[in-house]
Enzyme design. Structure first.
Site, PDB file in Angstrom:
ATOM      1  N   GLN A 271       2.069  -2.760  46.495  1.00  0.00           N
ATOM      2  CA  GLN A 271       0.877  -2.525  47.324  1.00  0.00           C
ATOM      3  C   GLN A 271       0.322  -1.197  46.839  1.00  0.00           C
ATOM      4  OE1 GLN A 271      -1.227  -3.930  49.483  1.00  0.00           O
ATOM      5  NE2 GLN A 271      -2.283  -1.965  49.602  1.00  0.00           N
TER       6      GLN A 271
ATOM      7  N   GLU B  49      -6.852  -7.346  48.674  1.00  0.00           N
ATOM      8  CA  GLU B  49      -7.789  -8.076  47.839  1.00  0.00           C
ATOM      9  C   GLU B  49      -7.519  -7.975  46.349  1.00  0.00           C
ATOM     10  OE1 GLU B  49      -8.241  -5.359  49.707  1.00  0.00           O
ATOM     11  OE2 GLU B  49      -9.739  -3.981  48.890  1.00  0.00           O
TER      12      GLU B  49
ATOM     13  N   HIS C 178     -12.202 -12.266  54.601  1.00  0.00           N
ATOM     14  CA  HIS C 178     -12.265 -10.828  54.355  1.00  0.00           C
ATOM     15  C   HIS C 178     -11.843 -10.495  52.919  1.00  0.00           C
ATOM     16  CE1 HIS C 178     -11.979  -6.524  55.576  1.00  0.00           C
ATOM     17  NE2 HIS C 178     -11.079  -6.513  54.607  1.00  0.00           N
ATOM     18  N   GLU C 179     -10.683 -10.957  52.531  1.00  0.00           N
ATOM     19  CA  GLU C 179     -10.190 -10.593  51.191  1.00  0.00           C
ATOM     20  C   GLU C 179     -11.069 -11.204  50.097  1.00  0.00           C
ATOM     21  OE1 GLU C 179      -8.397  -8.211  51.553  1.00  0.00           O
ATOM     22  OE2 GLU C 179      -7.512  -8.569  53.525  1.00  0.00           O
TER      23      GLU C 179
ATOM     24  N   HIS D 296     -14.169  -9.148  49.502  1.00  0.00           N
ATOM     25  CA  HIS D 296     -13.958  -7.974  48.635  1.00  0.00           C
ATOM     26  C   HIS D 296     -14.263  -8.291  47.165  1.00  0.00           C
ATOM     27  CE1 HIS D 296     -12.478  -4.687  51.062  1.00  0.00           C
ATOM     28  NE2 HIS D 296     -11.503  -5.396  51.606  1.00  0.00           N
TER      29      HIS D 296
ATOM     30  N   GLU E 182     -14.825  -1.378  52.945  1.00  0.00           N
ATOM     31  CA  GLU E 182     -14.334  -2.124  54.107  1.00  0.00           C
ATOM     32  C   GLU E 182     -15.434  -2.514  55.098  1.00  0.00           C
ATOM     33  OE1 GLU E 182     -11.604  -3.466  53.965  1.00  0.00           O
ATOM     34  OE2 GLU E 182     -10.479  -2.280  52.508  1.00  0.00           O
TER      35      GLU E 182
ATOM     36  N   ASP F 177      -4.791   7.099  53.231  1.00  0.00           N
ATOM     37  CA  ASP F 177      -4.438   6.033  54.174  1.00  0.00           C
ATOM     38  C   ASP F 177      -4.854   6.418  55.600  1.00  0.00           C
ATOM     39  OD1 ASP F 177      -3.481   4.563  52.100  1.00  0.00           O
ATOM     40  OD2 ASP F 177      -1.354   4.843  52.546  1.00  0.00           O
TER      41      ASP F 177
ATOM     42  N   TYR G 155     -14.394   0.042  58.921  1.00  0.00           N
ATOM     43  CA  TYR G 155     -14.507  -1.417  58.984  1.00  0.00           C
ATOM     44  C   TYR G 155     -15.627  -1.860  59.925  1.00  0.00           C
ATOM     45  CZ  TYR G 155      -9.932  -2.116  56.714  1.00  0.00           C
ATOM     46  OH  TYR G 155      -8.884  -2.141  55.829  1.00  0.00           O
TER      47      TYR G 155
HETATM   48  N1  BES Z   1      -8.057  -3.365  51.412  1.00  0.00           N
HETATM   49  C1  BES Z   1      -7.563  -3.612  52.715  1.00  0.00           C
HETATM   50  C2  BES Z   1      -6.168  -3.123  52.934  1.00  0.00           C
HETATM   51  C3  BES Z   1      -5.960  -1.637  52.685  1.00  0.00           C
HETATM   52  C4  BES Z   1      -6.958  -0.717  52.922  1.00  0.00           C
HETATM   53  C5  BES Z   1      -4.744  -1.200  52.243  1.00  0.00           C
HETATM   54  C6  BES Z   1      -6.729   0.627  52.666  1.00  0.00           C
HETATM   55  C7  BES Z   1      -4.513   0.140  52.009  1.00  0.00           C
HETATM   56  C8  BES Z   1      -5.500   1.066  52.228  1.00  0.00           C
HETATM   57  C9  BES Z   1      -7.648  -5.084  53.074  1.00  0.00           C
HETATM   58  O1  BES Z   1      -8.755  -5.727  52.550  1.00  0.00           O
HETATM   59  C10 BES Z   1      -7.794  -5.171  54.566  1.00  0.00           C
HETATM   60  O2  BES Z   1      -8.738  -4.647  55.064  1.00  0.00           O
HETATM   61  N2  BES Z   1      -6.866  -5.832  55.242  1.00  0.00           N
HETATM   62  C11 BES Z   1      -6.929  -6.031  56.647  1.00  0.00           C
HETATM   63  C12 BES Z   1      -7.388  -7.437  56.871  1.00  0.00           C
HETATM   64  C13 BES Z   1      -8.255  -7.680  58.028  1.00  0.00           C
HETATM   65  C14 BES Z   1      -9.365  -6.689  58.239  1.00  0.00           C
HETATM   66  C15 BES Z   1      -8.794  -9.093  58.025  1.00  0.00           C
HETATM   67  C16 BES Z   1      -5.557  -5.826  57.228  1.00  0.00           C
HETATM   68  O3  BES Z   1      -4.610  -5.631  56.441  1.00  0.00           O
HETATM   69  O4  BES Z   1      -5.381  -5.825  58.421  1.00  0.00           O
HETATM   70 ZN    ZN Z   2     -10.535  -4.981  53.436  1.00  0.00          ZN
END
Ligand code: BES
Ligand code: ZN
Length: 624
Positions: free
Chosen positions: A155, A288, A312-313, A316, A335, A391, A399
């Site tokens: 990851q 994604e 969502h993914e 991206h 996001e 992070d 979002y």
């Molecule tokens: N890219 C993100 C996950 C992410 C963001 C990991 C920043 C590390 C740092 C991924 O696309 C995401 O937003 N996942 C969401 C999904 C949801 C919004 C449908 C999640 O993991 O909850």
């Molecule tokens: Zn995302």
């Protein structure tokens, strides 16, 4: 001395200060000096060793020197052991390089500094990862569904790629890559590259190519006893054998989603779109990774009610992977845009009622989270994340406030104009990394100036640069939720029993809305009644569990504890479990219980999840 010469030192000073500032402004979360040199291609040769929990291998980086005086390359690393560094000249001849690892910073890791006598086209680093690499999770046989083979997944987002590959770990830099991956037989390796569903697992060797330039956070690898099942002409699911049929059924609408998105924003540019379903310890909902989304199994609930994750993914593939935030302060460009596009996909494939419900739930979550955030973290355009872990910048503001802003623009300019504008944005910046200023200028020129009088500068400013929600934020509405709200009021007022709520046969979102509208606490009789009728304890639906368990904790309903324990041990997806962890930690007795459960859960958790729970525990202990 002529006057012009007299000026030179001063000019040089200004120039070098400017360079330093530009560097600091470009990406404070990376050691890369992108004005001097940029990586354009990465060639990996990796040996995956489960016995020692290490990847051992070589990374060969192609270099584009931007500054003719530069003689140094700075790469990001975290916990890597560097064996050798070689410089590769234009003829392919190698010679050992002088290199050093700087002191490690807690957030950034350590810079790998390579010295050059003269600029060379390539550099090759031989290295090994640390068993505790922050971007990798090594699962033992017993932690998998099949119980026979170990599993590894990466990851990388936001800055964890550097814990398994030495590179310029900033989204400002894009590179193509290839990889030879050696794994124990009969395991399969997959990457964010071209995967072949029918590749043989007999050889233990896998070759990958990614011919489109991607940022480092999209580098991804997984290894395990992984099966593949086709779901369409360019889609498949990959998962452990036990999971693959269920996953294929749940995600059978993926091709429909791609077609719907292409209709809105132009062709899907990455070839295949496959989904890898990971074991339940995956710390996110989805990631994604290009050509191979990584996903949590917690969205496989049997009725497709949580497949907005795929929307969502997939989204991206336009917002994020094609047009990328150039540093993490601008994460809303990834996001927020993606959450907006996600909603449009859900509307196109499942209808407006569904997308409205999802919008209402998201906006409720945003308001709850925003109440806890400092004003400076409530902005879409954040200050550079100097000295901060990126992070941390990951909140619902990026979002949901981000998506809400685009919905505001859509309403003001109308769908035809706004859809064309967004498609134009993706086309004009495809395979580029950009910041918020680039977007603001593009918005001005291609939407606002073309349709004068539709929005005021102060309205845009309020969305991008002010904390909280602007006055122009129109809340989403859902007729189905009106019914849920009425049912809840009736139940609380004793006019309806829980059995009649069950008879309404709500979907996931309606149940979530029902729970979110309940008072802070209920009494044991009420909780007993709900649980008897709706079977919340032990639910396999994490979105429901995420709301139910904290309610039971706040209400002092100890009966739920065995189910809570199972939930927290069984799942590692942060978003689902953190509310329950945090609720437990608010009382001394709950904290003791949480500590006991954490001791059992921790061995199965991903380093990112462990970090979050540990941080919450440390904070709670200080308070108590
Ligand atoms: N890219 C993100 C996950 C992410 C963001 C990991 C920043 C590390 C740092 C991924 O696309 C995401 O937003 N996942 C969401 C999904 C949801 C919004 C449908 C999640 O993991 O909850
Ligand atoms: Zn995302």
């Amino acid at each position: 001395m002529s006057p012009i010469h007299a000026l030179l030192p001063a000019l040089a000073l200004i120039a070098s200060t400017a360079a330093v500032t530009a560097q600091a402004a470009s990406d404070p979360n990376s050691y890369a000096e992108t004005d001097k040199v940029r990586v354009t291609n990465l060639a990996l040769d990796l040996h995956v060793t489960f016995r020692t929990h290490q990847i051992v291998g070589k990374a060969e980086l192609s270099l584009d020197w931007r500054d003719k005086n530069a003689r140094e390359l700075k790469l990001d690393t975290r916990g890597l052991s560097i064996a050798t560094v070689e410089i590769v000249d234009a003829a392919g001849k190698t010679s050992p390089a002088v290199f050093s690892l700087g002191t490690a910073d807690k957030i950034l890791g350590a810079p790998l500094i390579v010295k050059f006598d003269q600029q060379a086209p390539k550099v090759r680093v031989s290295y090994a990862t640390h068993p505790e690499a922050s971007g990798l999770q090594w699962l033992s046989e017993t932690q998998t569904a099949g119980k026979k083979h170990p599993f590894l997944f990466s990851q990388s987002q936001a800055i964890h790629a550097r814990s398994w590959v030495p590179l310029q770990d900033t989204p400002a830099v894009r590179f193509t890559y290839s990889a030879d991956v050696h794994v124990p037989k009969p395991l399969r390796a997959v990457m964010s590259a071209n995967n072949h569903p029918d590749a043989s697992v007999e050889t233990g060797e896998f070759h990958f190519e990614m011919d489109k330039p991607i940022p480092s956070y999209l580098l991804a690898l997984a290894v395990g006893d992984i099966a593949a099942k086709s779901t369409g002409p360019r889609t498949a699911v990959y998962a452990e054998h036990a999971m693959v049929d269920k996953a294929a059924k749940e995600f059978e609408d993926t091709e429909k989603m791609i077609v719907a998105t292409e209709k809105l924003y132009g062709s899907y540019r990455w070839g295949r779109y496959d989904i890898l379903v990971l074991p339940p310890s995956f710390p996110f909902g989805g990631m994604e990774n290009p050509r191979m989304t990584f996903a949590t199994p917690t969205v496989i609930v049997g009725d497709k009610s949580l497949t907005s994750l795929v929307a969502h993914e997939l989204a991206h593939s336009w917002s994020g992977n094609l047009v990328t935030n150039s540093s993490w302060k601008d994460i809303w460009l990834n996001e927020g845009f993606t959450s907006y596009v996600e909603n449009r996909i859900v509307e196109a494939v499942y209808g407006r009622e569904q997308s409205d419900m999802e919008d209402v739930i998201s906006q409720f979550g945003l308001k709850q989270e925003m109440a806890e955030l400092k004003p400076e973290d409530q902005l879409l355009m954040l200050a550079p994340l100097v000295g901060r872990d990126p992070d941390e910048a990951l909140t619902d503001v990026a979002y949901i406030k981000g998506a809400w802003f685009l919905t505001f623009l859509e309403k003001r300019f109308g769908r035809p104009a706004f859809d064309a504008f967004l498609r134009g944005w993706f086309d004009a910046h495809a395979f580029q990394s950009v910041d918020s200023d680039v977007f603001v200028a593009y918005l001005q020129k291609h939407l606002i100036d073309k349709h004068p009088g539709k929005v005021k500068p102060a309205e845009i400013d309020a969305w991008l640069k002010q904390p909280g929600l602007p006055e122009t934020a129109e809340p989403a509405k859902s007729a189905r939720f009106d019914k849920v709200n009425a049912a809840r009021t009736d139940w609380l007022g004793g006019k309806r029993d829980a059995a009649s709520l069950a008879a309404a046969k709500w979907g996931t979102q309606e149940t979530v809305r029902f729970l979110e509208g309940l008072p802070e606490k209920l009494d044991a009789k009420q909780l007993d009644e709900l649980d008897a009728a709706l079977h919340f304890n032990g639910t396999a639906n994490g979105e429901i569990a995420q709301r139910w368990y904290p309610l039971t904790v706040r209400s002092g309903y100890a009966k739920a504890r065995p189910s809570i324990e199972q939930f927290l041990i069984g799942i590692g997806r942060r978003k689902l479990i953190m509310p329950t962890w945090e609720a437990l930690m608010t009382t001394p007795d709950g904290l003791t219980f949480a500590e006991g459960v954490f001791a059992k859960a921790r061995p199965g958790y991903h380093p990112i999840t462990t970090g979050s729970v540990q941080a919450a525990l440390d904070k709670a202990r200080k308070k108590n």
